[in-house]
Design a protein around this motif. Structure first.
Motif, short mmCIF file in Angstrom:
data_model
loop_
_atom_site.label_atom_id
_atom_site.label_comp_id
_atom_site.label_asym_id
_atom_site.label_seq_id
_atom_site.Cartn_x
_atom_site.Cartn_y
_atom_site.Cartn_z
N GLN A 42 0.82 -1.22 0.00
CA GLN A 42 0.00 0.00 0.00
C GLN A 42 0.86 1.27 0.00
O GLN A 42 0.60 2.21 -0.75
CB GLN A 42 -0.96 0.00 1.20
N HIS A 46 1.19 4.09 -2.83
CA HIS A 46 0.84 5.47 -2.48
C HIS A 46 1.96 6.41 -2.95
O HIS A 46 1.72 7.45 -3.58
CB HIS A 46 0.65 5.54 -0.96
N GLU A 50 1.91 9.50 -5.88
CA GLU A 50 2.34 10.90 -5.71
C GLU A 50 3.30 11.28 -6.84
O GLU A 50 3.21 12.38 -7.40
CB GLU A 50 3.06 11.08 -4.36
N LYS A 76 2.93 23.31 -6.14
CA LYS A 76 2.07 22.15 -5.84
C LYS A 76 2.72 20.86 -6.35
O LYS A 76 2.79 19.86 -5.66
CB LYS A 76 0.68 22.32 -6.47
N GLU A 80 4.13 17.38 -4.41
CA GLU A 80 3.81 15.97 -4.70
C GLU A 80 5.10 15.14 -4.72
O GLU A 80 5.13 14.01 -4.23
CB GLU A 80 3.06 15.80 -6.03
N LYS A 111 1.01 -1.03 -8.60
CA LYS A 111 0.04 -0.09 -9.18
C LYS A 111 0.30 1.33 -8.68
O LYS A 111 1.12 1.55 -7.80
CB LYS A 111 -1.36 -0.53 -8.79
N VAL A 133 -9.34 15.61 -6.99
CA VAL A 133 -8.37 14.53 -6.75
C VAL A 133 -7.68 14.73 -5.41
O VAL A 133 -7.62 13.81 -4.58
CB VAL A 133 -7.35 14.44 -7.92
N GLY A 204 -11.11 2.95 -4.57
CA GLY A 204 -10.98 1.50 -4.77
C GLY A 204 -12.31 0.82 -5.01
O GLY A 204 -13.36 1.47 -5.06
N HIS A 212 -8.06 -6.56 -0.05
CA HIS A 212 -7.18 -6.34 1.11
C HIS A 212 -7.89 -5.73 2.33
O HIS A 212 -7.31 -5.69 3.40
CB HIS A 212 -6.03 -5.41 0.70
N SER A 213 -9.12 -5.23 2.10
CA SER A 213 -9.74 -4.42 3.16
C SER A 213 -9.86 -5.11 4.51
O SER A 213 -9.49 -4.53 5.52
CB SER A 213 -11.13 -3.95 2.73
N LYS A 222 -5.84 0.35 7.43
CA LYS A 222 -6.95 1.17 6.92
C LYS A 222 -7.91 1.42 8.07
O LYS A 222 -8.19 0.50 8.85
CB LYS A 222 -7.68 0.42 5.80
N ASN A 226 -13.52 1.44 1.87
CA ASN A 226 -13.53 2.14 0.58
C ASN A 226 -14.87 2.85 0.35
O ASN A 226 -14.92 4.01 -0.04
CB ASN A 226 -13.29 1.15 -0.57
N PHE A 272 -12.72 0.92 -14.58
CA PHE A 272 -11.79 0.93 -13.44
C PHE A 272 -10.75 -0.20 -13.57
O PHE A 272 -9.55 0.03 -13.48
CB PHE A 272 -12.59 0.79 -12.14
N1 BYC Z 1 -6.06 2.94 -8.53
O1 BYC Z 1 -8.29 -4.47 -2.00
P1 BYC Z 1 -8.31 -3.07 -2.48
C1 BYC Z 1 -2.47 12.26 -4.57
C2 BYC Z 1 -6.00 -1.71 -6.43
S1 BYC Z 1 -2.00 10.61 -4.67
C3 BYC Z 1 -5.19 1.92 -8.75
O2 BYC Z 1 -9.46 -2.23 -2.09
P2 BYC Z 1 -6.58 -1.52 -0.78
C4 BYC Z 1 -2.04 13.19 -5.58
C5 BYC Z 1 -5.34 -2.04 -5.11
O3 BYC Z 1 -4.05 -1.47 -5.03
C6 BYC Z 1 -2.78 9.85 -3.31
N2 BYC Z 1 -5.29 0.74 -8.10
O4 BYC Z 1 -6.92 -2.36 -2.07
C7 BYC Z 1 -0.82 13.06 -6.20
C8 BYC Z 1 -5.34 -3.55 -5.18
O5 BYC Z 1 -4.33 -4.00 -6.10
P3 BYC Z 1 -3.04 -4.87 -5.63
C9 BYC Z 1 -3.09 8.43 -3.57
C10 BYC Z 1 -6.28 0.61 -7.20
O6 BYC Z 1 -5.12 -1.24 -0.81
C11 BYC Z 1 -0.46 13.91 -7.21
C12 BYC Z 1 -6.67 -3.85 -5.85
O7 BYC Z 1 -7.00 -2.69 -6.58
N3 BYC Z 1 -3.63 7.90 -2.34
O8 BYC Z 1 -3.16 12.61 -3.69
O9 BYC Z 1 -7.13 -2.16 0.44
C13 BYC Z 1 -1.31 14.94 -7.62
C14 BYC Z 1 -7.77 -4.18 -4.87
O10 BYC Z 1 -8.16 -3.04 -4.08
C15 BYC Z 1 -7.18 1.65 -6.92
C16 BYC Z 1 -3.34 6.66 -1.89
O11 BYC Z 1 -2.60 5.94 -2.50
C17 BYC Z 1 -7.05 2.85 -7.65
N4 BYC Z 1 -7.88 3.90 -7.47
O12 BYC Z 1 -7.39 -0.14 -0.98
C18 BYC Z 1 -2.51 15.09 -6.98
C19 BYC Z 1 -3.94 6.27 -0.58
N5 BYC Z 1 -8.06 1.22 -5.98
O13 BYC Z 1 -2.24 -3.99 -4.69
C20 BYC Z 1 -2.89 14.24 -5.96
C21 BYC Z 1 -3.35 5.02 0.01
C22 BYC Z 1 -7.70 -0.03 -5.69
O14 BYC Z 1 -3.57 -6.08 -4.94
N6 BYC Z 1 -3.98 3.83 -0.47
N7 BYC Z 1 -6.65 -0.40 -6.41
O15 BYC Z 1 -2.30 -5.15 -6.90
C23 BYC Z 1 -5.14 3.35 0.00
O16 BYC Z 1 -5.78 3.95 0.82
C24 BYC Z 1 -5.62 2.03 -0.53
O17 BYC Z 1 -4.51 1.34 -1.10
C25 BYC Z 1 -6.79 2.13 -1.57
C26 BYC Z 1 -7.12 0.70 -2.07
C27 BYC Z 1 -8.02 2.72 -0.91
C28 BYC Z 1 -6.37 2.97 -2.77
#
Ligand code: BYC
Length: 320
Positions: A42, A46, A50, A76, A80, A111, A133, A204, A212-213, A222, A226, A272
């Protein structure tokens, strides 16, 4: 299921108790292997988000409409990069190297947020990204300030402060456009319409489909599901759309008195999964650009390695 020896069973019990007592887990603490792996997954994703996320906005730095807009956007995008750095460093504390993480990103094993695989077609996209975003990212990251891994939680505190500025600058761009000429208003509407669904996808899959939730919630990596986070984002954003005087991006958005939340339409999950699996509009371009930039930066890494080696040689010489 993994069987633990006696010492490990004691470590496991101590770990479980700390999680239950809301104590942070620190890099030198014992932790289950799966907890470590899941955090690396995760947190590195993340960090990649960025870093890759700089590309769609970076696309507009040279074309920002005024000097002030250019300075703000530049700052900005730099923020990032900083977020990526804190997060890579925090992830390294779990025993993975930066180059292993970069390899995983570039080979498609790891990812990054799907939203960054969409193009930024007009200046209004810069407003919509900051507003929607960064807005969606904050809703998620506020809860991650309470995540159980200490370095991740602490990185989130600073990141959230900076994201808050990002969200406001995006909303300010949208406000100016939405109250500008008819063409500007149309540009704002179009950018919001295009970025709305990908922003909802940032949270997600549905909880029922989230691989993974349940483990991540059990380990308090977490802190909210989601779907709950997505709903929170919709509830706080709909009044902002109304304040801008724009039409709703989804005709099914409607206040539900009984639930105390807005109802909304269904996300296109086929899209998606296509995007997260590499077939979005800009996936190829984003990774290609990352590889080129990484390779152009090799001389910097080489210089750092060489400087470190010289320092080390000097130390050894002095000690002799
Ligand atoms: N996009 O079991 P799940 C920012 C994947 S950047 C791609 O629900 P999880 C910014 C997931 O990885 C801020 N993949 O997973 C920057 C998993 O795949 P793997 C970004 C996605 O981890 C520049 C599979 O689907 N924030 O602000 O429990 C300019 C199953 O999903 C997505 C973060 O990264 C997606 N949307 O929950 C401007 C927050 N959704 O790993 C702005 C941190 C799901 O098994 N991350 N997947 O291959 C999290 O909070 C969690 O990882 C998530 C997903 C809620 C995203």
């Amino acid at each position: 299921m993994q069987t633990l020896d006696k010492d490990e069973a004691v470590e496991q019990a101590t770990f479980d108790q700390r999680i239950s007592d809301e104590q942070k887990i620190e890099p030198t603490d014992w932790m289950p292997d799966d907890y470590r792996k899941n955090l690396i997954r995760q947190m590195s994703q993340h960090a990649h988000s960025e870093v890759i996320g700089m590309q769609p906005e970076g696309n507009w730095i040279t074309r920002a409409p005024t000097l002030r807009r250019k300075a703000v956007l530049l700052s900005k995008v730099q923020d990032e990069a900083g977020h990526g750095l804190y997060l890579y460093s925090a992830t390294e504390s779990l025993g993975i190297t930066r180059s292993q993480m970069i390899d995983a990103l570039q080979s498609g094993k790891a990812k990054y947020a799907s939203i960054f695989n969409y193009p930024t077609l007009t200046w209004a996209d810069i407003g919509a990204i900051g507003w929607l975003v960064d807005g969606a990212a904050i809703v998620n990251q506020i809860t991650l300030q309470r995540t159980s891994y200490g370095p991740y939680a602490r990185a989130m505190v600073r990141i959230c402060k900076e994201e808050s500025f990002h969200q406001r600058q995006g909303y300010e761009i949208m406000t100016v456009l939405a109250h500008g000429t008819q063409v500007q208003k149309q540009m704002a509407q179009d950018a919001m319409n295009r970025n709305w669904w990908p922003s909802l996808m940032m949270f997600g899959p549905h909880d029922s489909e989230s691989a993974h939730s349940s483990r991540s919630m059990g380990w308090k990596i977490k802190r909210m599901s989601n779907d709950d986070l997505r709903q929170k984002f919709i509830d706080q954003t709909v009044p902002q759309i109304e304040a801008l005087g724009l039409d709703m991006p989804d005709p099914l958005i409607k206040w539900n008195e009984e639930r105390g939340h807005y109802d909304s339409g269904e996300i296109n999950w086929e899209e998606f999964y296509q995007v997260i699996n590499g077939a979005g509009p800009c996936n190829y371009q984003r990774i290609k650009h990352h590889k080129a930039a990484h390779s152009e930066g090799e001389w910097v890494r080489e210089a750092v390695r060489s400087y470190r080696q010289k320092q080390q040689d000097k130390k050894t010489e002095n000690a002799a």
